[in-house]
Scaffold this motif. Structure first.
Motif, PDB file in Angstrom:
ATOM      1  N   ILE A 107      -4.071   1.953  -7.523  1.00 20.35           N
ATOM      2  CA  ILE A 107      -3.095   1.336  -6.635  1.00 20.35           C
ATOM      3  C   ILE A 107      -3.527   1.684  -5.217  1.00 20.35           C
ATOM      4  O   ILE A 107      -3.408   2.838  -4.783  1.00 20.35           O
ATOM      5  CB  ILE A 107      -1.671   1.869  -6.915  1.00 20.35           C
ATOM      6  N   LEU A 108      -4.083   0.695  -4.516  1.00 18.19           N
ATOM      7  CA  LEU A 108      -4.646   0.919  -3.189  1.00 18.19           C
ATOM      8  C   LEU A 108      -3.764   0.270  -2.134  1.00 18.19           C
ATOM      9  O   LEU A 108      -3.318  -0.868  -2.295  1.00 18.19           O
ATOM     10  CB  LEU A 108      -6.060   0.341  -3.105  1.00 18.19           C
ATOM     11  N   ASP A 109      -3.510   1.001  -1.050  1.00 15.25           N
ATOM     12  CA  ASP A 109      -2.712   0.454   0.040  1.00 15.25           C
ATOM     13  C   ASP A 109      -2.917   1.322   1.275  1.00 15.25           C
ATOM     14  O   ASP A 109      -3.500   2.413   1.191  1.00 15.25           O
ATOM     15  CB  ASP A 109      -1.224   0.405  -0.341  1.00 15.25           C
ATOM     16  N   ASP A 110      -2.410   0.840   2.395  1.00 10.31           N
ATOM     17  CA  ASP A 110      -2.443   1.620   3.630  1.00 10.31           C
ATOM     18  C   ASP A 110      -1.223   2.537   3.632  1.00 10.31           C
ATOM     19  O   ASP A 110      -0.129   2.140   4.027  1.00 10.31           O
ATOM     20  CB  ASP A 110      -2.428   0.689   4.841  1.00 10.31           C
ATOM     21  N   PHE A 111      -1.406   3.759   3.164  1.00 10.85           N
ATOM     22  CA  PHE A 111      -0.301   4.704   3.025  1.00 10.85           C
ATOM     23  C   PHE A 111      -0.170   5.639   4.236  1.00 10.85           C
ATOM     24  O   PHE A 111       0.553   6.643   4.168  1.00 10.85           O
ATOM     25  CB  PHE A 111      -0.485   5.547   1.755  1.00 10.85           C
ATOM     26  N   ILE A 112      -0.855   5.331   5.320  1.00  7.73           N
ATOM     27  CA  ILE A 112      -0.900   6.247   6.461  1.00  7.73           C
ATOM     28  C   ILE A 112       0.296   6.070   7.390  1.00  7.73           C
ATOM     29  O   ILE A 112       0.644   4.952   7.775  1.00  7.73           O
ATOM     30  CB  ILE A 112      -2.192   6.044   7.274  1.00  7.73           C
ATOM     31  N   ILE A 113       0.916   7.195   7.712  1.00  6.98           N
ATOM     32  CA  ILE A 113       1.894   7.277   8.793  1.00  6.98           C
ATOM     33  C   ILE A 113       1.475   8.452   9.670  1.00  6.98           C
ATOM     34  O   ILE A 113       1.072   9.500   9.150  1.00  6.98           O
ATOM     35  CB  ILE A 113       3.324   7.499   8.262  1.00  6.98           C
ATOM     36  N   VAL A 114       1.552   8.279  10.977  1.00  2.44           N
ATOM     37  CA  VAL A 114       1.220   9.356  11.904  1.00  2.44           C
ATOM     38  C   VAL A 114       2.499   9.783  12.626  1.00  2.44           C
ATOM     39  O   VAL A 114       3.142   8.971  13.289  1.00  2.44           O
ATOM     40  CB  VAL A 114       0.154   8.912  12.924  1.00  2.44           C
ATOM     41  N   GLU A 115       2.874  11.048  12.449  1.00  2.00           N
ATOM     42  CA  GLU A 115       4.068  11.596  13.090  1.00  2.00           C
ATOM     43  C   GLU A 115       3.666  12.791  13.932  1.00  2.00           C
ATOM     44  O   GLU A 115       3.130  13.772  13.415  1.00  2.00           O
ATOM     45  CB  GLU A 115       5.100  12.018  12.031  1.00  2.00           C
ATOM     46  N   ASP A 116       3.932  12.718  15.236  1.00  2.00           N
ATOM     47  CA  ASP A 116       3.565  13.795  16.164  1.00  2.00           C
ATOM     48  C   ASP A 116       2.084  14.159  16.045  1.00  2.00           C
ATOM     49  O   ASP A 116       1.711  15.338  16.095  1.00  2.00           O
ATOM     50  CB  ASP A 116       4.434  15.038  15.917  1.00  2.00           C
TER      51      ASP A 116
END
Length: 336
Positions: free
Chosen positions: A307-316
């Motif tokens: 299951i491939l996806d853009d799972f990136i979140i950038v916090e601070d």
């Protein structure tokens, strides 16, 4: 959000809520606590199984001074399953900056105090969970004294969770194998039962050698996962960790798990949930200063479904998994 997308989201949440599956997520560190925030939106029967090998920071000091299991990762998971608006969140995350308590986290001290008035550490975790009125439950993988050992590629043996990555950062000193100092570390019975009864089992994310694999080394855990007939997922890390997974691909992470299995001819999970999104140049450059890079996919084993996806979140400035997207992808697969 478009109306079509809203309806699809509502339908998935509704279907999963009706089924109310039993979900067990195994890991440690900050990785597990991050994804719990997404998973708890879909089911009321969520169990976090947490490794207890940590011997650094506040947890390590309390472990050495009081002889208790390290509370840090447990605390993070309890907070992840608590009401996000609960005033206790800020209190449990408060860290003393000076005086005799410098470096200690209030939540860790609270768990240590609760341990002192409880039957055992599990009872302390359960009672602390009640105080924060969490959605689900948090279980230590074992109540035994869990000490991690590593064999490096140069033949050196290292003791202690916090010492292993530091030693492995030296040239030609990569981690070859992880094991427990004491043989026969027994799982908490409630942990074993949760795994056996789960409809969904999730392994990771977290430091591959010091958070993810250690859970699988506890007697009976691997077998319970193998025997489970539900759907099983591995969640790959987004970034490499200096001294632990430098230069490793997602395929290498999976092979590391397989290398530590007692039965390497059997798949421990069916699906690998992996990031294929990209970092911004600024974030990538900042991580590179500390020796961390985005984990590439590598030569993925066709025995698994991906299951491939853009799972990136950038916090601070910190890279995290998108817990909501991750949970949605897992439960979409579950309801198929």
């Amino acid at each position: 959000m478009e109306m079509k997308e809203y309806i699809r989201e509502f339908t998935l949440t509704d279907v999963v809520s009706v089924r109310n599956p039993k979900v067990v997520a195994l890991g440690g560190g900050t990785g597990l606590s991050v994804i719990l925030r997404g998973l708890k939106k879909y089911t009321r029967r969520l169990t976090a199984v947490v490794t207890v090998g940590d011997d650094g920071g506040s947890s390590g000091m309390l472990r050495e001074d009081l002889g208790i299991l390290p509370p840090g990762d447990i605390r993070n998971c309890i907070l992840a399953l608590a009401d996000d608006e609960n005033v206790m969140q800020a209190l449990f995350n408060y860290r003393f900056e000076d005086g005799g308590l410098e470096g200690h986290n209030f939540g860790n001290l609270f768990l240590a105090a609760m341990n002192g008035i409880s039957h055992d550490f599990y009872d302390a975790v359960r009672r602390t969970s009640d105080v924060l009125q969490i959605k689900g439950r948090v279980l230590p993988v074992t109540l035994d004294n869990m000490v991690l050992m590593a064999e490096l590629e140069n033949g050196e043996r290292i003791e202690g969770e916090s010492a292993i990555p530091e030693a492995a950062r030296r040239e030609d000193s990569h981690i070859k194998y992880i094991y427990l100092k004491s043989a026969g570390i027994k799982p908490l019975e409630e942990t074993l039962e949760a795994i056996k009864e789960a409809d969904i089992i999730i392994i990771g994310p977290g430091s591959i050698y010091t958070s993810v694999i250690p859970n699988l080394l506890v007697t009976g855990i691997e077998q319970a996962i193998e025997d489970n007939r539900g759907k099983k997922f591995y969640i790959g890390n987004i970034m490499t960790q200096p001294g632990e997974s430098g230069g490793m691909t997602q395929a290498d992470h999976i092979r590391a798990i397989e290398r530590h299995q007692q039965r390497q001819d059997r798949r421990l999970f069916h699906y690998a949930v992996l990031n294929n999104g990209e970092l911004s140049p600024e974030v990538s450059a900042n991580y590179k200063k500390y020796g961390a890079l985005k984990v590439p996919l590598g030569d993925l084993d066709p025995r698994y479904d991906y299951i491939l996806d853009d799972f990136i979140i950038v916090e601070d400035g910190r890279v995290r998994h998108d817990a909501d997207l991750l949970a949605r992808r897992i439960f979409e697969t579950y309801v198929k």
